[in-house]
Each structure stands twice: as structure tokens, then as C-alpha cells.
Design an enzyme around this catalytic site. Structure first.
Site, PDB file in Angstrom:
ATOM      1  N   SER A  45      19.983  20.257  41.599  1.00  0.00           N
ATOM      2  CA  SER A  45      20.537  19.076  40.948  1.00  0.00           C
ATOM      3  C   SER A  45      19.877  17.846  41.543  1.00  0.00           C
ATOM      4  CB  SER A  45      22.053  18.999  41.170  1.00  0.00           C
ATOM      5  OG  SER A  45      22.577  17.741  40.774  1.00  0.00           O
ATOM      6  N   TYR A  67      29.332  19.409  47.230  1.00  0.00           N
ATOM      7  CA  TYR A  67      28.386  19.684  46.145  1.00  0.00           C
ATOM      8  C   TYR A  67      26.965  19.297  46.542  1.00  0.00           C
ATOM      9  CZ  TYR A  67      26.412  19.799  41.437  1.00  0.00           C
ATOM     10  OH  TYR A  67      25.644  20.082  40.337  1.00  0.00           O
TER      11      TYR A  67
END
Length: 266
Positions: free
Chosen positions: A153, A166
């Protein structure tokens, strides 16, 4: 050098007769990658926790034996081992692995309130899951001289507040990528894709599927002029899984329509 071989190479399907196993392949970006692999001539084994979504893919794709689904929990070693064994039993080889499964939404909570269980859940799914799938798929991929693609990501490189679990899981996935590239090379190439804003609303199982509600402002934030789609990630994944990227390994590719290079002033 004659241009005829070059033309022939471009006309061929880049993943013809290759077998690619894809985690989290029943919805969202994973489904986009699976469809791109099928379109490039490959066969896929998709793994996902959602069996309903997995079986819906097979029904809608209607490509016969070129697509197989088996339920998968990437955070559990026994589940990963069974999934890889099933792929080998069905196809007798694995040419590529896409580590896509993960908890998609950052858990917004200040660090001092973040529980160890929540932290472990993100690391266990997003990072340990990629380790486990790579561990069990790697012997076959070495035999075929294939490739691994990790879906990280842009949050591996930048963050919003209160997303430590995350961000750490995705940053770890980028580091795992270059470590595996060094260890598994030259037989296996390993690269990572770092998606930005990808609209996956229309890529869910049928009852959850809808068109994304995106404003002009949403699109205008991107120098490319639009929010991304799973096809954008699928196209790069096919390239990284194919022989066309034979000199590319250990790299991470930001695919975000240019959003992260655009300066923002408040």
C-alpha cells in the site's frame, strides 16, 4: 535484428499456460488481478475467507478448469499449507504467487489505545500471511522459475494519524519483498505493488456490489485525473508475473495516479 520476433512476442498471451495462486482473490483488487491473469492466458487458484464470493467468481468467469477456488485463512499455517497443496494437486505446478489478502481498512485508534490483539491481527494477516504463503509456494515457483508479487500500500511510505498497525504491516511487506528477492533469486523474482486509492465497490460479490460514489474532487486529487480501479493493479501484476519483467526484482511500484507526488498545502 528483425522486428518479426518482437511483434510475435507482443501478440502472445504473456501468461499462457502459467498457474498463478492469488490470496484474497475473490473480491476487490484480488479479483481484478485474477481476471487480468485469466485474460493473459493463465490459470488461477484463488483463496479467500468468503466462500460465497469465491464461488460467485467461478460462476461469473465461466472459464472451466482454468479457475479454482478454495477457502483460505492466510493467518493460519495449516490453512495455507492445505491451500498450496490443493493448487499443486490440481495444476501440478505454481508459476506465480500474488500475496494480496489483508485487512484493508486502517484501524483508527491512538497508539496508546491500540490493543496488542488488534496489532497482532494486522501483522498476522497482512504480513505473516504473505510469509506463510511464500514459504509453502516457493519450492514450486523455484522449479518453474516464476515470480511473487506482494500487494502492499502507499501507506507503507506515508500515513494518516492513528494507523500504526496497518502502516507497519504494509511497510514490513515492502521489506519482506526485497529480502525475498535477494534470497530467492535468480530463480524467483519478487516485487511489490503499492496501490493508492482504488475503487473496489463494483468488484465485490454480487449482493455487495455497487458503483462507487466518487466526486469530481475525488478524481481531481489525482494527476492522472481519476481514482484507480482493480484493472490498474491487475495490469501491472500481469507484467510482473510475466517474462517481460525478467530484469525486475526487489522493487516496489507505487500505483496511485500520481496522488502521492502532488504537493498539498492547507
Amino acid at each position: 535484428m528483425s522486428i518479426a520476433p518482437i511483434i510475435a512476442a507482443h501478440d502472445a498471451l504473456p501468461l499462457q499456460d502459467r498457474v498463478v495462486v492469488i490470496t484474497g482473490g475473490a473480491q476487490g483488487i484480488g479479483r481484478g488481478i485474477a481476471q487480468a491473469v485469466l485474460g493473459a492466458g493463465g490459470a488461477v487458484m484463488i483463496g479467500d475467507l468468503d466462500t460465497e464470493a469465491g464461488h460467485a467468481c467461478l460462476h461469473e468467469w465461466n472459464v472451466g478448469q482454468r479457475a479454482v477456488f478454495k477457502q483460505l485463512d492466510v493467518s493460519r499455517e495449516a490453512s495455507v499449507r492445505r491451500w498450496i497443496d490443493a493448487a499443486l494437486a490440481r495444476f501440478e505446478r505454481i508459476d506465480g504467487l500474488v500475496n494480496n489478502a489483508g485487512i484493508a481498512d486502517p484501524h483508527r485508534r491512538p497508539l496508546h489505545e491500540l490493543s496488542l490483539d488488534t496489532w497482532n491481527r494486522y501483522i498476522g494477516t497482512n504480513l505473516t500471511g504473505a510469509f506463510l504463503c511464500s514459504k509453502y509456494a516457493l519450492p514450486s515457483i523455484k522449479d518453474t522459475g516464476g515470480a511473487i508479487v506482494n500487494i502492499a500500500s502507499t501507506r507503507a511510505l506515508q500515513s494518516e494519524p492513528d494507523t500504526e498497525a496497518y502502516a507497519a504491516s504494509k511497510g514490513g511487506l515492502v521489506a519482506l519483498t526485497h529480502a525475498m528477492a535477494v534470497s530467492a533469486g535468480p530463480a524467483v523474482r519478487v516485487n511489490a505493488i503499492l496501490p493508492g486509492w482504488i475503487a473496489t465497490d463494483a468488484w465485490q460479490k454480487p449482493q455487495a456490489r455497487h458503483q462507487p460514489k466518487l466526486s469530481r474532487r475525488d478524481h481531481a486529487q489525482h494527476p492522472a485525473g481519476r481514482v484507480g480501479t482493480p484493472e490498474d493493479i491487475g495490469a501491472l501484476a500481469v507484467y510482473l508475473l510475466s517474462d517481460a519483467s525478467g530484469f525486475v526484482t526487489g522493487q516496489h511500484f507505487v500505483v496511485d495516479g500520481g496522488m502521492t507526488i502532488k504537493m498539498q498545502y492547507v
